[in-house]
Design an enzyme around this catalytic site. Structure first.
Site, PDB file in Angstrom:
ATOM      1  N   LYS A 290      37.077  21.913  90.034  1.00 59.31           N
ATOM      2  CA  LYS A 290      37.109  23.273  89.442  1.00 59.31           C
ATOM      3  C   LYS A 290      35.675  23.777  89.372  1.00 59.31           C
ATOM      4  O   LYS A 290      34.679  22.893  89.316  1.00 59.31           O
ATOM      5  CB  LYS A 290      37.804  23.339  88.341  1.00 59.31           C
ATOM      6  CG  LYS A 290      38.229  24.691  87.902  1.00 59.31           C
ATOM      7  CD  LYS A 290      39.528  25.133  88.518  1.00 59.31           C
ATOM      8  CE  LYS A 290      40.421  26.351  88.006  1.00 59.31           C
ATOM      9  NZ  LYS A 290      41.375  26.472  88.233  1.00 59.31           N
TER      10      LYS A 290
HETATM   11  N1  LIG Z   1      44.531  32.610  90.921  1.00 60.28           N
HETATM   12  C1  LIG Z   1      45.352  31.479  91.144  1.00 60.28           C
HETATM   13  O1  LIG Z   1      45.884  31.451  92.248  1.00 60.28           O
HETATM   14  C2  LIG Z   1      45.776  30.713  90.059  1.00 60.28           C
HETATM   15  C3  LIG Z   1      45.203  31.248  88.643  1.00 60.28           C
HETATM   16  N2  LIG Z   1      45.743  30.125  87.854  1.00 60.28           N
HETATM   17  C4  LIG Z   1      45.492  30.350  86.212  1.00 60.28           C
HETATM   18  O2  LIG Z   1      46.247  31.674  85.962  1.00 60.28           O
HETATM   19  C5  LIG Z   1      45.472  32.309  84.883  1.00 60.28           C
HETATM   20  C6  LIG Z   1      45.234  33.722  85.403  1.00 60.28           C
HETATM   21  O3  LIG Z   1      44.325  33.727  86.776  1.00 60.28           O
HETATM   22  P1  LIG Z   1      44.427  34.999  87.562  1.00 60.28           P
HETATM   23  O4  LIG Z   1      45.725  35.754  87.403  1.00 60.28           O
HETATM   24  O5  LIG Z   1      44.082  34.351  89.123  1.00 60.28           O
HETATM   25  O6  LIG Z   1      43.003  35.643  87.161  1.00 60.28           O
HETATM   26  P2  LIG Z   1      42.734  37.414  87.305  1.00 60.28           P
HETATM   27  O7  LIG Z   1      41.184  37.409  86.954  1.00 60.28           O
HETATM   28  O8  LIG Z   1      43.397  37.821  88.371  1.00 60.28           O
HETATM   29  O9  LIG Z   1      43.683  38.089  85.974  1.00 60.28           O
HETATM   30  C7  LIG Z   1      43.251  37.506  84.599  1.00 60.28           C
HETATM   31  C8  LIG Z   1      44.106  38.650  83.819  1.00 60.28           C
HETATM   32  O10 LIG Z   1      44.014  38.028  82.470  1.00 60.28           O
HETATM   33  C9  LIG Z   1      43.824  39.186  81.785  1.00 60.28           C
HETATM   34  N3  LIG Z   1      43.182  38.957  80.293  1.00 60.28           N
HETATM   35  C10 LIG Z   1      41.790  38.382  80.273  1.00 60.28           C
HETATM   36  N4  LIG Z   1      41.648  38.391  79.025  1.00 60.28           N
HETATM   37  C11 LIG Z   1      42.654  38.721  78.371  1.00 60.28           C
HETATM   38  C12 LIG Z   1      43.125  38.630  76.902  1.00 60.28           C
HETATM   39  N5  LIG Z   1      42.436  38.109  76.003  1.00 60.28           N
HETATM   40  N6  LIG Z   1      44.454  38.933  76.554  1.00 60.28           N
HETATM   41  C13 LIG Z   1      45.273  39.220  77.585  1.00 60.28           C
HETATM   42  N7  LIG Z   1      44.947  39.449  78.929  1.00 60.28           N
HETATM   43  C14 LIG Z   1      43.814  38.886  79.280  1.00 60.28           C
HETATM   44  C15 LIG Z   1      42.598  40.167  82.709  1.00 60.28           C
HETATM   45  O11 LIG Z   1      42.642  41.483  82.190  1.00 60.28           O
HETATM   46  C16 LIG Z   1      43.637  40.074  83.874  1.00 60.28           C
HETATM   47  O12 LIG Z   1      44.916  40.891  84.022  1.00 60.28           O
HETATM   48  C17 LIG Z   1      44.335  31.611  84.677  1.00 60.28           C
HETATM   49  O13 LIG Z   1      44.528  30.671  83.634  1.00 60.28           O
HETATM   50  C18 LIG Z   1      44.072  30.840  86.072  1.00 60.28           C
HETATM   51  O14 LIG Z   1      43.165  29.546  85.917  1.00 60.28           O
HETATM   52  C19 LIG Z   1      46.366  28.964  87.900  1.00 60.28           C
HETATM   53  C20 LIG Z   1      46.837  28.655  89.245  1.00 60.28           C
HETATM   54  C21 LIG Z   1      46.172  29.436  90.127  1.00 60.28           C
HETATM   55  O1  LIG Z   2      44.357  27.253  95.385  1.00 60.28           O
HETATM   56  C1  LIG Z   2      43.698  26.470  94.884  1.00 60.28           C
HETATM   57  O2  LIG Z   2      42.814  25.390  95.762  1.00 60.28           O
HETATM   58  C2  LIG Z   2      43.294  26.241  93.419  1.00 60.28           C
HETATM   59  C3  LIG Z   2      44.086  27.059  92.575  1.00 60.28           C
HETATM   60  C4  LIG Z   2      43.621  26.707  91.291  1.00 60.28           C
HETATM   61  O3  LIG Z   2      42.315  26.851  90.854  1.00 60.28           O
HETATM   62  C5  LIG Z   2      44.565  26.330  90.243  1.00 60.28           C
HETATM   63  O4  LIG Z   2      45.763  25.826  90.395  1.00 60.28           O
HETATM   64  O5  LIG Z   2      44.141  26.216  88.863  1.00 60.28           O
END
Ligand SMILES: NC(=O)C1=CN([C@@H]2O[C@H](COP(=O)(O)OP(=O)(O)OC[C@H]3O[C@@H](n4cnc5c(N)ncnc54)[C@H](O)[C@@H]3O)[C@@H](O)[C@H]2O)C=CC1
Ligand SMILES: O=C(O)CCC(=O)C(=O)O
Length: 416
Positions: free
Chosen positions: A103
């Site tokens: 990561k």
């Molecule tokens: N993008 C991916 O493929 C993956 C993401 N994740 C996890 O999912 C979670 C979200 O990631 P993404 O959607 O990619 O990020 P993103 O950056 O697209 O979205 C994050 C969201 O969280 C909101 N946010 C931030 N602080 C907040 C708070 N204090 N209260 C409520 N909402 C808040 C933001 O406004 C935004 O809507 C993270 O924990 C990430 O590690 C896990 C696996 C894969």
């Molecule tokens: O798609 C990936 O390789 C990693 C996604 C990721 O950061 C997660 O699963 O938390």
């Protein structure tokens, strides 16, 4: 408890359930390599210089190239990136895809930086780590605050040093070899995982009341697909605000609003809500899809949901785990629930290596197959070790990595 202490604790509990040798346990816990780029300096648009700190932690490569996202967020720091890298090792093993875990991240607020500043920062960070990532060593992907465009800049910068290398990152734009379906994959995987869990309890998504914290890539895709399947989303929050509507929020309208306004704030299809209270809103199923550590001993007792689906990484503190377990709340852990993203990243990498693109239907069908199989594997471990789903997933992942480590010859060769 900080993210690393919590992750280490879960790992140790799993190692004990598996009866792992203490030296092997220690070796599995210690990261392979930690990179700290102390000086990511860029000229800002106003001509002044700004310096940011970047990290890449490569946790384990016993089962294949290390894999994991890159996060841009003000709270990115050493311990959290370590914890997230370790979680990736167990997650790729739970999904049974041939990767290890890594990561990375940069401590910055992407909302405060212009597109050209973000591009310069991404390129400088890539220049500092390009020798340590690669198609068969470590393959980054998007996480919070990053997306396909970030991956395109990394790919371009990396390719200046190593020749055109689309497989060095996943989650790329489709114009550069990104997979169809990767953008939606984590949210879609969350929905497949939810269906597997509900099916196990004789239930379905239709008619259930959902609360979702976070409306970015993961939260918004999960919301859209749950809405399509007849689930009622009664509250949603993001960094700009929160809304609730007991009759169910009109998700297509909310998606349009967020596209135009860059956040939930100002949406009129519900009553505004204190974002701090979203986790304790009345619902059947709570989906945290934003930050880590937000379900803790301060709020666990007040949570009304019967099921928690961990779309975010490590949203639940171990103290909250205990409280919720006593209340009978069922938690579907992150290392299974959000594994759809890295699973489709694996499909993207395979397509890049073969130079052959899949259609979206194939991607989604394969994703469903992987998510369904992983749920069955986790449940089997729960039965063998008489444990909850988190320990079922941890024992499954840790056991697969331990077996690969030993089979590769761990502890032999250098002892003779
Ligand atoms: N993008 C991916 O493929 C993956 C993401 N994740 C996890 O999912 C979670 C979200 O990631 P993404 O959607 O990619 O990020 P993103 O950056 O697209 O979205 C994050 C969201 O969280 C909101 N946010 C931030 N602080 C907040 C708070 N204090 N209260 C409520 N909402 C808040 C933001 O406004 C935004 O809507 C993270 O924990 C990430 O590690 C896990 C696996 C894969
Ligand atoms: O798609 C990936 O390789 C990693 C996604 C990721 O950061 C997660 O699963 O938390």
């Amino acid at each position: 408890m900080n993210a690393l202490a919590a992750t280490n604790r879960n790992f140790r509990l799993a190692a004990r359930l598996l009866g792992l040798d203490s030296k092997l346990e220690k070796s599995l816990l210690i990261p392979f390599r930690e990179i700290k780029v102390v000086e990511c300096t860029i000229p800002q648009d106003d001509g002044t210089l700004a310096t940011f700190v970047g990290f890449r932690v490569q946790h384990d490569n016993a089962r294949g190239p290390m894999k994991g996202g890159i996060r841009y967020h003000p709270e990115v720091e050493h311990d959290e990136v370590n914890a997230l890298a370790q979680l990736m090792t167990w997650k790729t093993a739970v999904a049974n895809i041939p990767y290890g875990g890594a990561k990375g991240g940069i401590g910055c607020d992407p909302g405060e930086l212009s597109t050209s500043e973000l591009e310069r920062l991404t390129r400088v960070f890539t220049q500092k780590i390009h020798e340590l990532i690669g198609i068969h060593t470590d393959v980054p992907a998007p996480d919070m605050g990053t997306g396909p465009q970030t991956m395109a800049w990394i790919l371009d910068e990396y390719s200046k040093f190593h020749g055109y290398s689309p497989a060095v990152v996943t989650g790329k734009p489709t114009d550069l070899g990104g997979s169809l379906g990767r953008d939606a994959a984590t949210g879609r995987g969350v929905v497949f995982a939810t269906e597997a869990l509900l099916n196990d309890h004789g239930k379905a998504i239709s008619g259930q009341k959902f609360v979702i914290q976070g409306f970015g890539n993961v939260g918004s895709w999960a919301a859209r697909l749950i809405h399509e399947k007849g689930g009622k989303i009664v509250a949603v929050s993001d960094a700009t605000g929160a809304i609730k509507n007991r009759n169910g929020i009109d998700i297509p309208s909310l998606l349009n609003h967020v596209k135009e306004n860059k956040g939930i704030n100002g949406f009129h299809g519900g009553d505004s809500l204190d974002p701090e209270l979203i986790l304790v809103e009345d619902c059947d199923i709570l989906i945290p899809a934003a930050l880590g550590g937000i379900i803790n001993r301060e709020n666990a007792n007040d949570i009304k949901a019967k099921f928690i689906i961990e779309a975010a990484n490590h949203p639940t503190d171990p103290e909250a785990d205990e409280i919720l377990s006593k209340k009978g709340v069922v938690i579907l852990p992150d290392i299974y629930a959000n594994s759809g993203g890295v699973t489709v990243s694996y499909f993207e990498w395979v397509q890049n290596l073969q130079g052959f693109l899949w259609d979206e239907k194939k991607v989604n069908n394969e994703l469903k197959t992987y998510m369904t199989k992983a749920f069955k594997d986790v449940k089997k471990m729960c039965q063998s070790h008489n444990c909850d789903l988190r320990m079922g997933a941890f024992t499954l992942g840790v056991n697969r990595v331990a077996r690969a480590t030993v089979t590769r010859g761990y502890g032999r060769g250098w002892e003779a």
